[in-house]
Design an enzyme around this catalytic site. Structure first.
Site, PDB file in Angstrom:
ATOM      1  N   SER A 187       3.711  -2.121  10.378  1.00  0.00           N
ATOM      2  CA  SER A 187       5.326  -2.109  10.496  1.00  0.00           C
ATOM      3  C   SER A 187       5.825  -3.561  10.169  1.00  0.00           C
ATOM      4  O   SER A 187       6.873  -4.011  10.740  1.00  0.00           O
ATOM      5  CB  SER A 187       5.736  -1.652  12.074  1.00  0.00           C
ATOM      6  N   GLY A 221       2.346   2.038  10.607  1.00  0.00           N
ATOM      7  CA  GLY A 221       3.340   3.355  10.633  1.00  0.00           C
ATOM      8  C   GLY A 221       4.261   3.581  11.866  1.00  0.00           C
ATOM      9  O   GLY A 221       4.746   4.773  12.029  1.00  0.00           O
ATOM     10  N   GLU A 257      -4.990  -5.627  10.717  1.00  0.00           N
ATOM     11  CA  GLU A 257      -4.048  -4.420  10.969  1.00  0.00           C
ATOM     12  C   GLU A 257      -4.208  -3.863  12.315  1.00  0.00           C
ATOM     13  O   GLU A 257      -4.974  -2.785  12.379  1.00  0.00           O
ATOM     14  CB  GLU A 257      -3.951  -3.484   9.872  1.00  0.00           C
ATOM     15  N   GLY A 281       5.055   1.270   4.960  1.00  0.00           N
ATOM     16  CA  GLY A 281       6.400   1.915   4.531  1.00  0.00           C
ATOM     17  C   GLY A 281       7.517   1.182   3.734  1.00  0.00           C
ATOM     18  O   GLY A 281       7.983   1.489   2.957  1.00  0.00           O
ATOM     19  N   HIS A 293      -9.217   0.544   5.498  1.00  0.00           N
ATOM     20  CA  HIS A 293      -7.813   0.779   6.073  1.00  0.00           C
ATOM     21  C   HIS A 293      -8.166   1.731   7.268  1.00  0.00           C
ATOM     22  O   HIS A 293      -8.965   2.833   7.144  1.00  0.00           O
ATOM     23  CB  HIS A 293      -7.025   1.485   4.892  1.00  0.00           C
ATOM     24  N   ASN A 296       0.727  -1.348   0.003  1.00  0.00           N
ATOM     25  CA  ASN A 296      -0.101   0.027   0.179  1.00  0.00           C
ATOM     26  C   ASN A 296       0.974   1.033   0.003  1.00  0.00           C
ATOM     27  O   ASN A 296       1.523   1.585   0.962  1.00  0.00           O
ATOM     28  CB  ASN A 296      -0.906  -0.054   1.174  1.00  0.00           C
ATOM     29  N   TRP A 297       0.833   1.779  -1.038  1.00  0.00           N
ATOM     30  CA  TRP A 297       1.814   3.253  -1.207  1.00  0.00           C
ATOM     31  C   TRP A 297       1.311   4.179  -0.708  1.00  0.00           C
ATOM     32  O   TRP A 297       1.921   5.404  -0.731  1.00  0.00           O
ATOM     33  CB  TRP A 297       2.085   3.509  -2.789  1.00  0.00           C
ATOM     34  N   LYS A 298       0.144   4.208  -0.263  1.00  0.00           N
ATOM     35  CA  LYS A 298      -0.652   5.395   0.479  1.00  0.00           C
ATOM     36  C   LYS A 298      -0.519   6.748  -0.519  1.00  0.00           C
ATOM     37  O   LYS A 298      -0.408   6.461  -1.710  1.00  0.00           O
ATOM     38  CB  LYS A 298      -0.071   5.790   1.748  1.00  0.00           C
ATOM     39  N   GLU A 327      -6.558   4.415   8.217  1.00  0.00           N
ATOM     40  CA  GLU A 327      -6.498   5.919   7.897  1.00  0.00           C
ATOM     41  C   GLU A 327      -7.738   6.342   7.208  1.00  0.00           C
ATOM     42  O   GLU A 327      -8.144   7.287   7.432  1.00  0.00           O
ATOM     43  CB  GLU A 327      -5.304   6.022   7.192  1.00  0.00           C
TER      44      GLU A 327
END
Ligand code: PEP
Length: 256
Positions: free
Chosen positions: A217, A177, A171, A239, A99, A9-11, A101
C-alpha cells in the site's frame, strides 16, 4: 553504492488495449522528468506485454521491464509455465520471485523459490525476492522469525557474488492491497533486521550494498516518508503502479 529502485507490479490487470496507452503515459511523464533519471524504474506487466513494453522502454534511461514470476525448471513439459530464459528472450531484466500472492494462492514454498532464484541468476537476470509476514505472525510477534526463515531457506545457499546480484523486497502481507501501510518505523526496523541477517551470513559491505525495497500500500502520499528511512531503497508498488501520475510521483519521492 545501493541502487534506488521503484518497481511497478501490474499483477493480473489491464487488457492489451488498456495496457499499451498506460505504458506510453508512464514513459511520457518519465521523459519529462530529470528527477526520475537516476532511479531504476521497472515495469512488471503480465507476461504477454513484456516484449512490447521492452520496445517502448528502449532509450529511456534506467527504465526496465520484468516478469512477475517464472518456472522453477528451465524448460520442458510444464504446460502453462514460462521460463526465466523465455522472459530474458523478450526483454525482461528482472523477475519478481516469492510474491506473497504466489506463496498464498499458488502454495509456492521456500524450496521452490530457491530454485526460481537460481534459475533467474543463471540467466543473468535480477531476482526481486519478496519476503514478509502475515497479520497473524506479526500479532504473534513472529515476524522476524518468518522473514529470517524465508531468506535463509531460499537465498542463503547463494555465494556472495550471486547474493549481491539480488534485490530484496520486504512486503508485509497485511499491507498488500489493503490500504494498511507499515509505518516508516516498522519498515525501517525490519529492513535494518534484514541487513543484520545479511551481515551475519555474508559481510557488512554486502549488507550495506544490497537494495531492499518496501512494498505494501505504498502510494504517492506515503512514499516520501517510507523512502526517507535509511535502510529503505525504494518500493515495490502494486495498485498505485496502475496510475501513471501516481506512479511517477512515487518515483519522484526517492530522495535525491
Ligand atoms: C504488491 O503487490 O507487491 C504490492 C505492494 O501491492 P500494493 O501496493 O497494491 O499493496
Amino acid at each position: 553504492m545501493r541502487k534506488k529502485i521503484v518497481a511497478g507490479n501490474w499483477k493480473m490487470n489491464k487488457t492489451y488495449s488498456e495496457a499499451v496507452p498506460l505504458m506510453y503515459e508512464i514513459k511520457d511523464l518519465l521523459w519529462k522528468s530529470k528527477k526520475a533519471e537516476s532511479v531504476i524504474k521497472i515495469i512488471v506487466p503480465p507476461y504477454l506485454y513484456i516484449h512490447d513494453f521492452y520496445e517502448t522502454a528502449k532509450g529511456l534511461k534506467n527504465l526496465f521491464v520484468g516478469g512477475q514470476n517464472c518456472a522453477y525448471e528451465e524448460s520442458g513439459a510444464y504446460t502453462g509455465e514460462v521460463s526465466a530464459s523465455m522472459l530474458k528472450s523478450v526483454g525482461a531484466n528482472y523477475i519478481i520471485i516469492g510474491h506473497s500472492e504466489r506463496r498464498s494462492f499458488f502454495k509456492e514454498t521456500n524450496a521452490e523459490l530457491k530454485k526460481k532464484t537460481d534459475i533467474t541468476l543463471k540467466q543473468g537476470l535480477t531476482p526481486i525476492f519478496c519476503i514478509g509476514e502475515t497479520k497473524e505472525k506479526r500479532e504473534a510477534n513472529e515476524h522476524f522469525n518468518v522473514v529470517e526463515t524465508q531468506i535463509s531457506e531460499s537465498l542463503f545457499h547463494l555465494s556472495t557474488e550471486e547474493f549481491q546480484k539480488c534485490v530484496l523486497a520486504y512486503e508485509p502481507v497485511w499491507a498488500i492491497g489493503t490500504g494498511l501501510t507499515a509505518t516508516s518505523a516498522q519498515a525501517q526496523e525490519m529492513h535494518h533486521y534484514i541487513r543484520s541477517l545479511i551481515e551475519k551470513k555474508y559481510s557488512k559491505p554486502v549488507s550495506d550494498n544490497i537494495s531492499i525495497l518496501y512494498g505494501g500500500s505504498c502510494n504517492e502520499k506515503n512514499a516520501a516518508e517510507l523512502f526517507a528511512c535509511p535502510d529503505v531503497d525504494g518500493g515495490l508498488i502494486g495498485g498505485a503502479a496502475l496510475k501513471a501520475k501516481e506512479f511517477v510521483e512515487i518515483i519522484h519521492s526517492i530522495p535525491q
